[in-house]
Design a protein around this motif. Structure first.
Motif, PDB file in Angstrom:
ATOM      1  N   HIS A   1      50.691   8.562  -5.420  1.00  0.00           N
ATOM      2  CA  HIS A   1      51.544   8.687  -6.612  1.00  0.00           C
ATOM      3  C   HIS A   1      52.524   7.511  -6.709  1.00  0.00           C
ATOM      4  CE1 HIS A   1      53.857  11.869  -9.234  1.00  0.00           C
ATOM      5  NE2 HIS A   1      53.569  10.781  -9.899  1.00  0.00           N
TER       6      HIS A   1
ATOM      7  N   HIS B   1      59.300   7.855 -13.266  1.00  0.00           N
ATOM      8  CA  HIS B   1      58.896   8.085 -11.872  1.00  0.00           C
ATOM      9  C   HIS B   1      60.034   7.815 -10.889  1.00  0.00           C
ATOM     10  CE1 HIS B   1      54.796   8.498 -13.368  1.00  0.00           C
ATOM     11  NE2 HIS B   1      54.588   9.163 -12.243  1.00  0.00           N
TER      12      HIS B   1
ATOM     13  N   TRP C   1      56.252  16.055 -18.520  1.00  0.00           N
ATOM     14  CA  TRP C   1      57.433  16.200 -17.673  1.00  0.00           C
ATOM     15  C   TRP C   1      58.277  17.388 -18.134  1.00  0.00           C
ATOM     16  CZ3 TRP C   1      58.020  12.320 -13.942  1.00  0.00           C
ATOM     17  CH2 TRP C   1      57.192  11.201 -14.104  1.00  0.00           C
TER      18      TRP C   1
ATOM     19  N   ASP D   1      57.569  16.046 -12.519  1.00  0.00           N
ATOM     20  CA  ASP D   1      56.347  15.421 -13.028  1.00  0.00           C
ATOM     21  C   ASP D   1      55.236  16.467 -13.026  1.00  0.00           C
ATOM     22  OD1 ASP D   1      54.091  13.822 -13.515  1.00  0.00           O
ATOM     23  OD2 ASP D   1      54.673  12.272 -12.074  1.00  0.00           O
TER      24      ASP D   1
ATOM     25  N   TRP E   1      52.116  15.659 -14.482  1.00  0.00           N
ATOM     26  CA  TRP E   1      50.808  15.010 -14.568  1.00  0.00           C
ATOM     27  C   TRP E   1      49.969  15.533 -13.388  1.00  0.00           C
ATOM     28  CZ3 TRP E   1      49.233  10.073 -17.098  1.00  0.00           C
ATOM     29  CH2 TRP E   1      50.089   9.708 -18.140  1.00  0.00           C
TER      30      TRP E   1
ATOM     31  N   HIS F   1      48.187  14.005 -11.376  1.00  0.00           N
ATOM     32  CA  HIS F   1      48.262  13.162 -10.167  1.00  0.00           C
ATOM     33  C   HIS F   1      49.437  13.568  -9.265  1.00  0.00           C
ATOM     34  CE1 HIS F   1      50.650  10.104 -12.833  1.00  0.00           C
ATOM     35  NE2 HIS F   1      51.512  10.775 -12.092  1.00  0.00           N
TER      36      HIS F   1
HETATM   37 FE   LIG Z   1      53.449  10.784 -12.028  1.00  0.00          FE
END
Ligand SMILES: [Fe+2]
Length: 207
Positions: free
Chosen positions: A37, A89, A138, A171, A173, A175
Motif C-alpha cells: 500500500h 494516503h 474514503w 481508506d 479502497w 488495496h
Molecule cells: Fe489506498
C-alpha cells in the motif's frame, strides 16, 4: 515529517516515510498490506503526479494547493487524482497508530459527544460511511463550522476541497484490506476503529 510539511512541498513530490514500521499495525493490517500500500500504491501516485506536472506551471504549487487548483476541472482530472491520492494516503498513515483506538483526548471527546451523543455513535457513523461507500473511496471525520461530521468520498475525492477540515480518514479502497480481509470490508473497518484509529492525530488537527 508531518502531513503538513508534505503539503507545503512543491515538485518533485516525495513519498513521506511511514510514521511507524511496516509491521507495526500487525495483525490488524499486515506488513504485507502496508508494504504494498505504501511502497507500491502510494509511491505510484507520487511518481505519476511528478510525471504529470513536469515542465508545467502546476509544478510550482504545493501539494495542497495543487489539489485545490485542479479539483473539479476535467482537463486536470489525472493530476487531481494523483495529487489527492498522494495527500489522502499521507493523511491516512497518520490516522492510524499501533495500539490505537480507545478513548480520544478530552477536548476531542467533548466535541464528539456534542456532535454525535457518544463515542460509540461516532464510531458507528464512521463504520457505516466506510462500509457503504460504493466502490473505492474514503470515510472521514471532519470539522465543519465548529461541529464534527462524518463524510465519505469516492475514488480520490477529498473533503479538503469542500471547505471543511479533515481530522482523520479510513481508506476503503480494496488495496487497503484485500490481502488481509478479502471481501470482508466491515471486519477491516471495525478492527481499525477499535484497535488502530489515532484519536490523538484527530485532536491535533482540530488546531
Ligand atoms: Fe489506498
Amino acid at each position: 515529517m508531518t502531513p503538513i510539511d508534505t503539503n507545503d512541498k512543491t515538485a518533485p513530490h516525495v513519498l513521506p516515510p511511514l510514521p511507524y514500521a511496516e509491521n507495526a499495525l500487525d495483525p490488524v493490517i499486515s506488513a504485507k498490506t502496508i508494504g504494498f500500500h505504501h511502497g507500491k500504491h502510494h509511491q505510484r501516485y507520487v511518481d505519476t503526479l511528478n510525471e504529470l506536472v513536469a515542465g508545467k506551471d502546476l509544478a510550482g504549487l504545493s501539494l495542497a494547493k495543487l489539489v485545490a487548483e485542479t479539483a473539479g476541472k476535467p482537463d486536470h482530472a489525472a493530476i487531481f487524482n494523483n495529487a489527492a491520492q498522494t495527500w489522502n494516503h499521507t493523511f491516512y498513515w497518520h490516522s492510524l497508530r499501533p495500539n490505537g483506538g480507545g478513548e480520544p483526548p478530552a477536548a476531542l471527546k467533548r466535541l464528539i459527544e456534542a456532535s454525535f451523543g457518544t463515542l460509540d455513535a461516532c464510531k458507528k457513523e464512521l463504520a457505516t460511511a466506510a462500509t457503504t461507500q460504493f466502490g473505492s473511496g474514503w470515510a472521514w471525520l471532519v470539522l465543519d463550522a465548529g461541529a464534527l461530521k462524518v463524510v465519505k468520498t469516492g475514488n480520490a475525492e477529498t473533503p479538503l476541497t469542500r471547505g471543511v477540515k479533515p481530522l482523520l480518514t479510513i481508506d476503503v479502497w480494496e488495496h487497503a484490506y484485500y490481502l488481509d480481509y478479502q471481501n470482508r470490508r466491515p471486519d477491516y473497518v471495525n478492527a481499525v476503529l477499535d484497535k488502530l484509529i489515532n484519536w490523538g492525530f484527530a485532536a491535533d488537527n482540530l488546531g
